[in-house]
Scaffold this active site. Structure first.
Site, PDB file in Angstrom:
ATOM      1  N   SER A 118      -2.787  -3.339  15.179  1.00 19.05           N
ATOM      2  CA  SER A 118      -2.551  -3.261  13.741  1.00 19.05           C
ATOM      3  C   SER A 118      -1.513  -2.179  13.482  1.00 19.05           C
ATOM      4  CB  SER A 118      -3.873  -2.906  13.043  1.00 19.05           C
ATOM      5  OG  SER A 118      -3.638  -2.334  11.780  1.00 19.05           O
ATOM      6  N   SER A 119      -0.828  -2.290  12.359  1.00 19.00           N
ATOM      7  CA  SER A 119       0.200  -1.291  12.024  1.00 19.00           C
ATOM      8  C   SER A 119      -0.410   0.075  11.702  1.00 19.00           C
ATOM      9  CB  SER A 119       1.034  -1.775  10.831  1.00 19.00           C
ATOM     10  OG  SER A 119       0.215  -1.994   9.705  1.00 19.00           O
ATOM     11  N   CYS A 120      -1.738   0.139  11.531  1.00 19.48           N
ATOM     12  CA  CYS A 120      -2.376   1.432  11.217  1.00 19.48           C
ATOM     13  C   CYS A 120      -2.420   2.365  12.426  1.00 19.48           C
ATOM     14  CB  CYS A 120      -3.780   1.228  10.663  1.00 19.48           C
ATOM     15  SG  CYS A 120      -4.964   0.748  11.921  1.00 19.48           S
ATOM     16  N   TYR A 147     -10.681   3.254  13.313  1.00 24.36           N
ATOM     17  CA  TYR A 147     -10.186   1.941  13.739  1.00 24.36           C
ATOM     18  C   TYR A 147      -8.882   2.109  14.519  1.00 24.36           C
ATOM     19  CZ  TYR A 147      -8.280  -2.802  13.218  1.00 24.36           C
ATOM     20  OH  TYR A 147      -7.741  -4.051  13.459  1.00 24.36           O
ATOM     21  N   LYS A 151      -7.777   1.026  18.417  1.00 23.72           N
ATOM     22  CA  LYS A 151      -6.653   0.119  18.687  1.00 23.72           C
ATOM     23  C   LYS A 151      -5.623   0.778  19.606  1.00 23.72           C
ATOM     24  CE  LYS A 151      -7.874  -3.650  16.752  1.00 23.72           C
ATOM     25  NZ  LYS A 151      -8.027  -4.848  17.586  1.00 23.72           N
ATOM     26  N   THR A 175       2.055  -6.461  11.146  1.00 30.10           N
ATOM     27  CA  THR A 175       2.090  -5.776   9.858  1.00 30.10           C
ATOM     28  C   THR A 175       0.960  -6.314   8.971  1.00 30.10           C
ATOM     29  OG1 THR A 175       3.554  -5.191   8.013  1.00 30.10           O
ATOM     30  CG2 THR A 175       3.708  -7.452   8.837  1.00 30.10           C
ATOM     31  N   ASN A 176       1.018  -6.063   7.656  1.00 32.86           N
ATOM     32  CA  ASN A 176       0.011  -6.582   6.722  1.00 32.86           C
ATOM     33  C   ASN A 176       0.043  -8.112   6.730  1.00 32.86           C
ATOM     34  OD1 ASN A 176      -0.651  -3.950   5.617  1.00 32.86           O
ATOM     35  ND2 ASN A 176       1.310  -4.042   4.566  1.00 32.86           N
ATOM     36  N   HIS A 190      -7.940  -6.516   0.953  1.00 28.51           N
ATOM     37  CA  HIS A 190      -6.659  -5.834   0.877  1.00 28.51           C
ATOM     38  C   HIS A 190      -5.910  -6.219  -0.402  1.00 28.51           C
ATOM     39  CE1 HIS A 190      -7.359  -5.545   5.354  1.00 28.51           C
ATOM     40  NE2 HIS A 190      -7.200  -4.301   4.980  1.00 28.51           N
TER      41      HIS A 190
END
Length: 318
Positions: A118-120, A147, A151, A175-176, A190
């Protein structure tokens, strides 16, 4: 970056492919894409059939089924509220799933594994657009670090198995995302599905206005999940290297533009009101997907077309 010879790298359409997390937003899209491309031997297990946090159950599954390829899309996911409320669940469950699946995949002879992150994973104050090299260069966003740490560990585990065992494990960071099977829950969805649900409910109830938090100025990037699924299969067929790969649309949209577009797609004819006393969040979040572009992949679904299809799905499944 390594691109394997395209003609030689195309997978056998009858190859056994285990899609972990096939009922989620990402996993369901990957299954749709694989089936569209003619893959006939997909191995799918629901959570009740196979608990990926149970090490012995995962080992037994791999020893019996012996898949040739694995796409790891299973994860415990949630918004800010869920991450803040259940930090132990987010770090532990994700680490368990990843460790069990990656290790068993290697030990039971899987040829190649693709891990989805994930982009996070990137620092809160990463440069924009965010390149893959930004990983581990600064502190994470505190609201979802549990999280994100899991990842990041997944990426590093794939890299470690590649280094130590010369095993073909790769990672992709989307991304999202949005699309069919997204979470439209009123509290923990979201921004995009939340807007779609609110405009739909306002249209149905005949409300005069919809109030949205902030000024609408933050810039965000969105990728349709079917585009991600296409990129996943592309990477599985064509990419083999240690670096993780960003998967984005490369297109930014302001929250204001997004809200107006969702309003139009839904057909809400009331007023859109911005509550500028509420926080805006991060001003800009865009991924640098030039690595993937150089490999020869680009997204195909426009935001408008993607929103129309997602809204049709939402209306027919409510």
């Amino acid at each position: 970056m390594t691109v394997t010879d395209t003609a030689a790298s195309k997978l056998d359409k009858s190859a056994k492919i285990f899609v972990a997390g096939h009922r989620g937003l990402v996993g369901s899209a990957v299954v749709r894409r694989l089936r569209t491309l003619g893959y006939t031997n997909l191995i799918l297990r629901s959570h009740s059939e196979l608990d990926l946090t149970n090490q012995s159950a995962v080992k037994t599954f791999f020893s019996i089924e012996k898949p040739q390829y694995v796409i790891l899309a299973a994860a415990k996911v949630g918004g800010i509220h869920a991450n803040n409320t259940y930090p132990a669940d987010f770090i532990t469950i994700n680490l368990q799933i990843q460790t069990n699946v990656i290790d068993s995949a290697y030990r039971y002879g899987v040829k190649k594994l693709l891990f989805l992150g994930s982009s996070c994973i990137y620092p809160k104050h990463a440069p924009q657009p965010i390149p893959e090299s930004a990983l581990l260069t600064g502190p994470l966003e505190p609201t979802n670090e549990w999280y994100a740490v899991a990842k990041i560990a997944g990426i590093k585990m794939c890299q470690a198995y590649r280094l130590q065992y010369k095993w073909d494990a790769i990672s992709a960071m989307p991304t999202n995302l949005y699309g069919p099977n997204d979470n439209f829950h009123p509290e923990n969805s979201h921004v995009l599905p939340a807007l779609m649900r609110r405009f739909h409910e306002a249209k149905v109830s005949g409300a005069k206005e919809v109030v949205v938090w902030g000024t609408g100025s933050p810039l965000r990037e969105f990728l349709h999940v079917d585009d991600l699924a296409d990129a996943v299969v592309f990477l599985l067929e064509n990419y083999s290297d240690i670096g993780h790969v960003n998967v984005g649309s490369g297109k930014e949209v302001s929250i204001k533009e997004l809200a107006e577009l969702v309003k139009e797609v839904v057909g809400f004819e009331g007023e859109l009101v911005w509550d500028s006393s509420k926080p805006d969040g991060t001003p800009r979040k865009l991924m640098d997907s030039s690595t993937l572009a150089k490999l020869g992949w680009e997204p195909k679904i426009s935001l408008r077309d993607g929103l129309v299809g997602t809204y049709q799905w939402y209306v027919t499944t409510q």
